[in-house]
Design a protein around this motif. Structure first.
Motif, PDB file in Angstrom:
ATOM      1  N   GLN A 114      -5.365  23.784  51.690  1.00  0.00           N
ATOM      2  CA  GLN A 114      -5.878  25.152  51.752  1.00  0.00           C
ATOM      3  C   GLN A 114      -6.651  25.529  50.479  1.00  0.00           C
ATOM      4  OE1 GLN A 114      -5.472  26.280  54.689  1.00  0.00           O
ATOM      5  NE2 GLN A 114      -3.787  24.989  55.374  1.00  0.00           N
ATOM      6  N   ILE A 115      -5.954  25.553  49.347  1.00  0.00           N
ATOM      7  CA  ILE A 115      -6.571  26.055  48.112  1.00  0.00           C
ATOM      8  C   ILE A 115      -7.791  25.230  47.723  1.00  0.00           C
ATOM      9  CG2 ILE A 115      -6.190  26.333  45.622  1.00  0.00           C
ATOM     10  CD1 ILE A 115      -3.297  27.152  46.300  1.00  0.00           C
ATOM     11  N   ALA A 116      -7.663  23.906  47.779  1.00  0.00           N
ATOM     12  CA  ALA A 116      -8.738  23.039  47.294  1.00  0.00           C
ATOM     13  C   ALA A 116      -9.992  23.129  48.162  1.00  0.00           C
ATOM     14  CB  ALA A 116      -8.247  21.595  47.216  1.00  0.00           C
ATOM     15  N   ARG A 117      -9.832  23.414  49.464  1.00  0.00           N
ATOM     16  CA  ARG A 117     -10.999  23.291  50.342  1.00  0.00           C
ATOM     17  C   ARG A 117     -11.388  24.574  51.079  1.00  0.00           C
ATOM     18  NH1 ARG A 117      -8.981  18.632  54.358  1.00  0.00           N
ATOM     19  NH2 ARG A 117      -8.422  17.672  52.400  1.00  0.00           N
ATOM     20  N   MET A 118     -10.711  25.681  50.779  1.00  0.00           N
ATOM     21  CA  MET A 118     -11.038  26.916  51.500  1.00  0.00           C
ATOM     22  C   MET A 118     -12.479  27.344  51.263  1.00  0.00           C
ATOM     23  SD  MET A 118      -9.729  28.980  53.649  1.00  0.00           S
ATOM     24  CE  MET A 118      -7.946  28.878  53.520  1.00  0.00           C
ATOM     25  N   ASN A 119     -12.934  27.204  50.009  1.00  0.00           N
ATOM     26  CA  ASN A 119     -14.304  27.595  49.682  1.00  0.00           C
ATOM     27  C   ASN A 119     -15.303  26.736  50.459  1.00  0.00           C
ATOM     28  OD1 ASN A 119     -16.116  29.222  48.195  1.00  0.00           O
ATOM     29  ND2 ASN A 119     -16.441  27.554  46.732  1.00  0.00           N
ATOM     30  N   TYR A 120     -15.028  25.436  50.525  1.00  0.00           N
ATOM     31  CA  TYR A 120     -15.878  24.495  51.253  1.00  0.00           C
ATOM     32  C   TYR A 120     -15.846  24.805  52.751  1.00  0.00           C
ATOM     33  CZ  TYR A 120     -17.175  19.887  53.162  1.00  0.00           C
ATOM     34  OH  TYR A 120     -17.748  18.859  53.852  1.00  0.00           O
ATOM     35  N   ARG A 121     -14.637  25.002  53.256  1.00  0.00           N
ATOM     36  CA  ARG A 121     -14.448  25.238  54.694  1.00  0.00           C
ATOM     37  C   ARG A 121     -15.150  26.514  55.152  1.00  0.00           C
ATOM     38  NH1 ARG A 121      -8.568  25.977  55.336  1.00  0.00           N
ATOM     39  NH2 ARG A 121      -8.344  23.728  55.348  1.00  0.00           N
ATOM     40  N   SER A 122     -15.165  27.514  54.265  1.00  0.00           N
ATOM     41  CA  SER A 122     -15.721  28.824  54.647  1.00  0.00           C
ATOM     42  C   SER A 122     -17.179  28.970  54.215  1.00  0.00           C
ATOM     43  CB  SER A 122     -14.882  29.939  54.026  1.00  0.00           C
ATOM     44  OG  SER A 122     -15.028  29.919  52.608  1.00  0.00           O
ATOM     45  N   ARG A 123     -17.794  27.852  53.842  1.00  0.00           N
ATOM     46  CA  ARG A 123     -19.189  27.864  53.368  1.00  0.00           C
ATOM     47  C   ARG A 123     -19.378  28.881  52.243  1.00  0.00           C
ATOM     48  NH1 ARG A 123     -23.324  26.957  58.391  1.00  0.00           N
ATOM     49  NH2 ARG A 123     -22.210  25.228  59.360  1.00  0.00           N
ATOM     50  N   GLY A 124     -18.445  28.872  51.343  1.00  0.00           N
ATOM     51  CA  GLY A 124     -18.593  29.681  50.138  1.00  0.00           C
ATOM     52  C   GLY A 124     -18.240  31.147  50.303  1.00  0.00           C
ATOM     53  N   THR A 125     -17.706  31.529  51.446  1.00  0.00           N
ATOM     54  CA  THR A 125     -17.393  32.949  51.628  1.00  0.00           C
ATOM     55  C   THR A 125     -15.949  33.275  51.205  1.00  0.00           C
ATOM     56  OG1 THR A 125     -16.756  32.590  53.928  1.00  0.00           O
ATOM     57  CG2 THR A 125     -19.038  33.218  53.524  1.00  0.00           C
ATOM     58  N   LEU A 126     -15.098  32.245  51.077  1.00  0.00           N
ATOM     59  CA  LEU A 126     -13.708  32.499  50.665  1.00  0.00           C
ATOM     60  C   LEU A 126     -13.347  31.637  49.456  1.00  0.00           C
ATOM     61  CD1 LEU A 126     -11.900  32.645  54.145  1.00  0.00           C
ATOM     62  CD2 LEU A 126     -12.295  34.571  52.588  1.00  0.00           C
ATOM     63  N   ALA A 155      -6.163  15.470  40.269  1.00  0.00           N
ATOM     64  CA  ALA A 155      -7.559  15.137  39.962  1.00  0.00           C
ATOM     65  C   ALA A 155      -8.219  14.415  41.132  1.00  0.00           C
ATOM     66  CB  ALA A 155      -7.617  14.258  38.704  1.00  0.00           C
ATOM     67  N   HIS A 156      -7.419  13.802  41.988  1.00  0.00           N
ATOM     68  CA  HIS A 156      -7.958  13.047  43.119  1.00  0.00           C
ATOM     69  C   HIS A 156      -8.437  13.967  44.235  1.00  0.00           C
ATOM     70  CE1 HIS A 156      -8.594   9.353  45.271  1.00  0.00           C
ATOM     71  NE2 HIS A 156      -7.890   9.759  46.304  1.00  0.00           N
ATOM     72  N   VAL A 157      -8.051  15.238  44.187  1.00  0.00           N
ATOM     73  CA  VAL A 157      -8.348  16.146  45.295  1.00  0.00           C
ATOM     74  C   VAL A 157      -9.660  16.893  45.049  1.00  0.00           C
ATOM     75  CG1 VAL A 157      -7.520  18.129  46.589  1.00  0.00           C
ATOM     76  CG2 VAL A 157      -5.886  16.443  45.735  1.00  0.00           C
ATOM     77  N   PRO A 158     -10.682  16.647  45.900  1.00  0.00           N
ATOM     78  CA  PRO A 158     -11.941  17.391  45.732  1.00  0.00           C
ATOM     79  C   PRO A 158     -11.686  18.892  45.858  1.00  0.00           C
ATOM     80  CG  PRO A 158     -12.219  15.558  47.266  1.00  0.00           C
ATOM     81  CD  PRO A 158     -10.748  15.695  47.008  1.00  0.00           C
ATOM     82  N   GLY A 159     -12.281  19.652  44.967  1.00  0.00           N
ATOM     83  CA  GLY A 159     -12.138  21.105  45.029  1.00  0.00           C
ATOM     84  C   GLY A 159     -11.213  21.669  43.979  1.00  0.00           C
ATOM     85  N   LEU A 160     -10.417  20.797  43.344  1.00  0.00           N
ATOM     86  CA  LEU A 160      -9.524  21.273  42.286  1.00  0.00           C
ATOM     87  C   LEU A 160     -10.105  20.922  40.920  1.00  0.00           C
ATOM     88  CD1 LEU A 160      -5.978  20.170  43.547  1.00  0.00           C
ATOM     89  CD2 LEU A 160      -7.084  22.414  43.814  1.00  0.00           C
ATOM     90  N   LYS A 255     -10.196  16.961  35.267  1.00  0.00           N
ATOM     91  CA  LYS A 255     -11.144  17.006  36.387  1.00  0.00           C
ATOM     92  C   LYS A 255     -11.976  18.253  36.192  1.00  0.00           C
ATOM     93  CE  LYS A 255     -12.503  15.874  40.668  1.00  0.00           C
ATOM     94  NZ  LYS A 255     -11.577  15.878  41.793  1.00  0.00           N
ATOM     95  N   PRO A 256     -13.252  18.192  35.927  1.00  0.00           N
ATOM     96  CA  PRO A 256     -13.997  16.944  35.726  1.00  0.00           C
ATOM     97  C   PRO A 256     -13.745  16.369  34.339  1.00  0.00           C
ATOM     98  CG  PRO A 256     -15.433  18.832  35.406  1.00  0.00           C
ATOM     99  CD  PRO A 256     -14.100  19.384  35.807  1.00  0.00           C
ATOM    100  N   ILE A 257     -13.802  15.031  34.241  1.00  0.00           N
ATOM    101  CA  ILE A 257     -13.641  14.363  32.947  1.00  0.00           C
ATOM    102  C   ILE A 257     -14.981  14.356  32.215  1.00  0.00           C
ATOM    103  CG2 ILE A 257     -13.183  12.134  31.851  1.00  0.00           C
ATOM    104  CD1 ILE A 257     -11.114  11.566  33.970  1.00  0.00           C
ATOM    105  N   ASP A 258     -14.916  14.589  30.928  1.00  0.00           N
ATOM    106  CA  ASP A 258     -16.111  14.636  30.090  1.00  0.00           C
ATOM    107  C   ASP A 258     -16.568  13.203  29.773  1.00  0.00           C
ATOM    108  OD1 ASP A 258     -18.073  15.091  28.229  1.00  0.00           O
ATOM    109  OD2 ASP A 258     -16.883  16.475  27.000  1.00  0.00           O
ATOM    110  N   ALA A 259     -17.325  12.617  30.700  1.00  0.00           N
ATOM    111  CA  ALA A 259     -17.756  11.220  30.547  1.00  0.00           C
ATOM    112  C   ALA A 259     -18.678  11.066  29.340  1.00  0.00           C
ATOM    113  CB  ALA A 259     -18.465  10.752  31.820  1.00  0.00           C
ATOM    114  N   GLU A 260     -19.444  12.100  29.049  1.00  0.00           N
ATOM    115  CA  GLU A 260     -20.384  12.029  27.932  1.00  0.00           C
ATOM    116  C   GLU A 260     -19.631  11.917  26.596  1.00  0.00           C
ATOM    117  OE1 GLU A 260     -23.505  14.984  28.467  1.00  0.00           O
ATOM    118  OE2 GLU A 260     -23.863  14.872  26.296  1.00  0.00           O
ATOM    119  N   ALA A 261     -18.535  12.698  26.470  1.00  0.00           N
ATOM    120  CA  ALA A 261     -17.755  12.634  25.226  1.00  0.00           C
ATOM    121  C   ALA A 261     -17.137  11.254  25.053  1.00  0.00           C
ATOM    122  CB  ALA A 261     -16.667  13.701  25.238  1.00  0.00           C
ATOM    123  N   LEU A 262     -16.679  10.650  26.163  1.00  0.00           N
ATOM    124  CA  LEU A 262     -16.128   9.295  26.094  1.00  0.00           C
ATOM    125  C   LEU A 262     -17.213   8.318  25.649  1.00  0.00           C
ATOM    126  CD1 LEU A 262     -14.020   9.238  29.402  1.00  0.00           C
ATOM    127  CD2 LEU A 262     -13.100   9.183  27.075  1.00  0.00           C
TER     128      LEU A 262
END
Lengths: 343, 109
Positions: A114-126, A155-160, A255-262
């Motif tokens: 729910q939390i991780a994908r509500m924004n995606y699921r609602s096309r940015g409305t929620l 970190a593995h979950v898209p949206g978090l 998440k996201p990891i700062d790849a540039e700093a590494l």
């Protein structure tokens, strides 16, 4: 007015903004300010209201901001996070707490589905402007389910987004920053660092995104987050006695990891060891090692080493010193990198 | 220092209030966990209430003969800021100990 007097006055003005706080106090102050400035914020969880939280992070907030904004919930994490979804849909900015890392498991469905994908699921409305506070990692001799490291899972979950502060200054500013974001943030508080005091500059946050060099060095980069940052700083001091100049990079955002700093840090030192409390296999150290290898493959002096917890359930308090990477295990990791010769 | 309030706990059996018979501690007293704090009388029985924690008593509520409702403040403790949470202990920041020494020939190419 002479230049030096001006400089002194400016230093004085800065000092007034700098206070010595424990991470516990810094988080409490940050929550107080968030509640004061954002009327949409609500803070809740098990014992968060009347008691003020088992770690006193929400101490005094219910008395000050009222029972409708800071309140206790039943012992049901799925309910705490499910309610957060509804509150966010209704325009609130929830800051729920799960009392301990291991108590997040019953709420995984609400967090991931729910939390991780509500924004995606609602096309940015929620959007889900939820900051989930999770007292995390081990080191306080607590029983089972009270010392887990869940960063790789989240970190593995898209949206978090996932962040873990390592000192009071970052705890204060990163919590305020996380709460101001439109996206859900998992805020992992290193509970073994709750009581150590540090300077908090309330007026100057510094950069709030990305990683942070906490100790510059030339020969090797130690990558860590949460409670392991303080330990890596100790290791760096000991390595200096042996003539090895260690840089310590606090990853902060997992998440996201700062790849540039590494890339920048290891591009300079050409050697890296990543340290985490979580078990080795599929831990975030693997992700960090890959990001470093991707950017620094041609100049690396040795494969990236990982010094981590073991692939076992988090042990009881009596054994946690054997489980959590200690100074000698980190030094041995450094030694393996230093000894490596291309075949 | 931080203040922690201890409200009159739910005494079970559906009781909603208790009358203070006698205080066994005074403001300023340092008490240990489980040390008796107060003698109370309910409509069922008289009982001694043990302290839920160690700390310094800074306020007590209810003179002998007064009735207190469940959930109302009974005792306020003062505890050091670095007191552990309800679960676990405060880790000690000991001086770092090592057995491993590093040895390396760093070719600065």
């Amino acid at each position: 007015m002479s230049e030096s007097t001006t400089a002194l006055l400016e230093a004085g003005a800065r000092d007034e903004q700098s206070v010595k706080l424990s991470m516990q106090q810094a988080l409490n102050r940050a929550l107080d300010e968030i509640l004061s400035t954002d009327p949409k914020t609500v803070v809740f969880g098990e014992d968060c209201g009347q008691l003020g939280g088992v770690f006193r992070i929400t101490d005094g907030l219910q008395a000050k901001h009222g029972e409708s904004r800071v309140f206790d919930t039943p012992l049901a994490e799925s309910g705490i996070l499910g309610m957060s979804v509804g509150l966010a849909m209704a325009g609130f900015h929830p800051i729920p707490e799960v009392q301990f890392d291991g108590f997040a498991y019953p709420a995984i469905n609400q967090i991931v589905c729910q939390i991780a994908r509500m924004n995606y699921r609602s096309r940015g409305t929620l959007p889900m402007p939820i900051t989930l506070r999770v007292p995390s990692f081990g080191g306080i001799r607590a029983p089972e389910h009270h010392g887990e490291s869940l960063e790789a899972l989240f970190a593995h979950v898209p949206g978090l987004k996932v962040v873990s502060p390592s000192d009071p200054h970052d705890a204060y500013h990163l919590l305020k920053y996380a709460a101001s974001r439109p996206d859900p943030v998992i805020f992992m508080e290193p509970k073994s660092r709750y009581w150590q005091k540090g300077d908090v500059d309330t007026s100057d946050a510094g950069p709030l995104t990305g990683a942070r060099i906490v100790r510059p060095g030339r020969h090797l980069t130690l990558v860590a987050w949460g409670a392991m940052v303080a330990r890596c700083l100790q290791v760096a001091e000991l390595a200096a006695e042996d003539g090895i100049d260690v840089e310590v990079l606090d990853l902060r955002w997992l998440k996201p990891i700062d790849a540039e700093a590494l890339a920048t840090s290891v591009g300079k030192t050409r050697r890296a060891v990543v340290v985490h409390e979580a078990p080795l296999t599929s831990g975030l150290g693997a992700e960090v090692a890959q990001l470093i290898t991707q950017s620094c493959f041609d100049t690396l002096k040795a494969p990236v080493e990982r010094v981590t917890g073991f692939d076992v359930p988090y042990p009881s308090g009596d054994l946690e010193d054997e489980y959590i990477p200690n100074i000698d295990r980190i030094l041995l990791g450094i030694q393996r990198v230093l000894e490596y010769r291309r075949g | 220092m931080a203040e922690i309030s201890f409200p009159l706990p739910d005494l079970g059996e559906g009781l909603i209030e208790a009358t203070v018979l006698d205080w066994l501690v005074s403001p300023g007293d340092q008490v240990e966990r489980n040390q008796p704090l107060v003698e109370l009388e309910t409509s069922k029985s008289a009982l001694e209430l043990p302290s839920p924690q160690a700390g310094k008593v800074i306020r007590i509520h209810g003179a002998p003969g007064e009735t207190i409702n469940v959930g109302e403040p009974l005792v306020v403790f003062e505890v050091p800021d670095n007191t552990a949470g309800i679960v676990g202990t405060v880790p000690k920041d000991d001086a770092p100990k090592r057995r491993v020494r590093l040895s390396a020939v760093l070719d600065e190419d």
